[in-house]
Design a protein around this motif. Structure first.
Motif, PDB file in Angstrom:
ATOM      1  N   UNK A   1       0.884  -1.197  -0.055  1.00 29.15           N
ATOM      2  CA  UNK A   1       0.215  -0.111  -0.094  1.00 29.15           C
ATOM      3  C   UNK A   1       1.005   1.248   0.122  1.00 29.15           C
ATOM      4  N   UNK A   2       0.324   2.346  -0.137  1.00 28.86           N
ATOM      5  CA  UNK A   2       0.898   3.689  -0.085  1.00 28.86           C
ATOM      6  C   UNK A   2       0.585   4.325   1.182  1.00 28.86           C
ATOM      7  N   UNK A   3       1.016   5.270   1.254  1.00 28.39           N
ATOM      8  CA  UNK A   3       0.823   6.017   2.646  1.00 28.39           C
ATOM      9  C   UNK A   3      -0.398   6.171   3.119  1.00 28.39           C
ATOM     10  N   UNK A   4      -1.522   6.302   1.855  1.00 28.76           N
ATOM     11  CA  UNK A   4      -3.086   6.394   1.937  1.00 28.76           C
ATOM     12  C   UNK A   4      -3.598   5.076   2.397  1.00 28.76           C
ATOM     13  N   UNK A   5      -2.939   4.053   2.441  1.00 32.25           N
ATOM     14  CA  UNK A   5      -3.403   2.494   2.647  1.00 32.25           C
ATOM     15  C   UNK A   5      -4.180   2.163   1.468  1.00 32.25           C
ATOM     16  N   UNK A   6      -3.838   2.751   0.240  1.00 35.26           N
ATOM     17  CA  UNK A   6      -4.378   2.288  -0.724  1.00 35.26           C
ATOM     18  C   UNK A   6      -3.519   1.202  -1.451  1.00 35.26           C
ATOM     19  N   UNK A   7      -4.116   0.070  -2.299  1.00 34.73           N
ATOM     20  CA  UNK A   7      -3.106  -0.840  -2.613  1.00 34.73           C
ATOM     21  C   UNK A   7      -2.545  -0.431  -4.000  1.00 34.73           C
ATOM     22  N   UNK A   8      -1.159  -0.675  -4.276  1.00 35.41           N
ATOM     23  CA  UNK A   8      -0.752  -0.169  -5.235  1.00 35.41           C
ATOM     24  C   UNK A   8       0.367  -1.399  -6.094  1.00 35.41           C
ATOM     25  N   UNK A   9      -0.134  -2.532  -5.709  1.00 33.61           N
ATOM     26  CA  UNK A   9       0.502  -3.491  -6.276  1.00 33.61           C
ATOM     27  C   UNK A   9      -0.317  -4.593  -6.462  1.00 33.61           C
ATOM     28  N   UNK A  10      -0.122  -6.075  -7.378  1.00 30.95           N
ATOM     29  CA  UNK A  10      -1.042  -6.758  -7.460  1.00 30.95           C
ATOM     30  C   UNK A  10      -0.901  -7.632  -5.951  1.00 30.95           C
ATOM     31  N   UNK A  11      -1.836  -8.507  -5.839  1.00 33.02           N
ATOM     32  CA  UNK A  11      -1.931  -9.203  -4.522  1.00 33.02           C
ATOM     33  C   UNK A  11      -1.136 -10.256  -4.620  1.00 33.02           C
TER      34      UNK A  11
END
Length: 309
Positions: free
Chosen positions: A115-125
């Protein structure tokens, strides 16, 4: 007489204590549990993590999400020990001691992602072998609002002034981080930008501001109920019916082709199929042309031999 005075004094002290207890609330977070210590200080801890919160500033988004997951929805009963909710897109985050998100997040099925600093996913799982080397900072938040239809549009400068004052006064964000507020009926665009080098220790984070603002707009305010949210333009209510928040990180996200939408994949498939078809047609055409040329050469040779005879 003295006994009556004593009874009255006890009642006054009890009333004062009860009043003080009611005032012991967290102004910036209604999901905090507050109690007074023996010295009359109001101490507040957050639901879900039991972490002490400073009610004079905004709570970090990571701790807010953890508190939200731990708060019963629509009822006052605590959930069963093994109970769970099917909240697609919502997860119980792992937070650092400072309140920020851990770079890697995992769920109970051992599925992990970065995740980024906003807690939003930024990669595949992936699985538990997934490595997230750093918490990439979100340095630009793009907010788009849409208000309900009205007889005429608002004045653009009044919209910008009104929203700028709300963001500065309610969320304590410095003006330099509000880089743009644009209005084009019925849409409003807000830019919040904050690089790591710009942010000082006492500055509120734009990620937390965006989360508080989103909750306010959706009428699920994190502030205590006494701190009402009044979104208006020159005392005219701004009735928002939609909000979208886009996160831009200091480094590009790391999604694979699986992240592409079905429409993009379909277009790529058509383009690739067209190219392959063109190549096949070209090869077949060339083969046929070659055959015709060989036949013509053979016939010309036979005709010449006939003439010589």
């Amino acid at each position: 007489m003295e006994s009556r005075f004593g009874v009255v004094l006890v009642l006054i002290l009890a009333a004062a204590s009860s009043s003080a207890q009611k005032n012991c609330t967290c102004a910036t977070n209604r999901r905090a549990l507050c109690t007074e210590d023996t010295f009359g200080n109001c101490l507040c801890t957050l639901v879900g993590s039991n972490q002490r919160v400073n009610c004079s500033v905004l709570t970090s988004k990571c701790l807010l999400m953890k508190a939200e997951m731990s708060t019963p929805k629509g009822r006052s009963f605590f959930k069963p020990e093994h109970g769970f909710l099917d909240n697609d897109g919502v997860y119980n985050p792992d937070c650092e001691d400072s309140g920020i998100f851990k770079a890697r997040q995992c769920n109970q099925t051992n599925t992990c992602w970065c995740v980024n600093s906003a807690g939003v996913r930024r990669t595949d799982k992936g699985d538990t072998t997934l490595r997230c080397n750093e918490l990439v900072r979100t340095n630009w938040i793009f907010i788009e609002l849409k208000h309900k239809e009205r007889s005429k549009a608002f004045n653009a400068s009044e919209v910008a002034d009104g929203l700028r004052q709300i963001i500065q006064n309610r969320y304590k964000l410095q003006p330099k981080y509000i880089t743009a507020i644009e209005y084009e009926y019925p849409f409003i665009h807000i830019d919040l930008k904050q690089n790591a080098s710009q942010k000082s220790k006492g500055d509120v984070d734009i990620v937390d501001v965006a989360y508080y603002f989103e909750k306010d707009v959706k009428l699920d305010s994190i502030f205590h109920h006494s701190n009402a949210f009044n979104l208006s333009v020159n005392r005219d209510p701004l009735d928002v019916e939609g909000i979208l928040i886009y996160y831009v990180d200091e480094k590009p996200p790391e999604f694979s082709m699986k992240r592409l939408t079905a429409g993009v994949i379909a277009v790529l498939a058509v383009v690739i199929l067209t190219i392959i078809t063109g190549i096949i047609v070209l090869v077949i055409t060339r083969r046929r042309t070659g055959k015709y040329e060989k036949v013509e050469i053979k016939e010309m040779g036979e005709m010449r031999r006939g003439q010589n005879l």
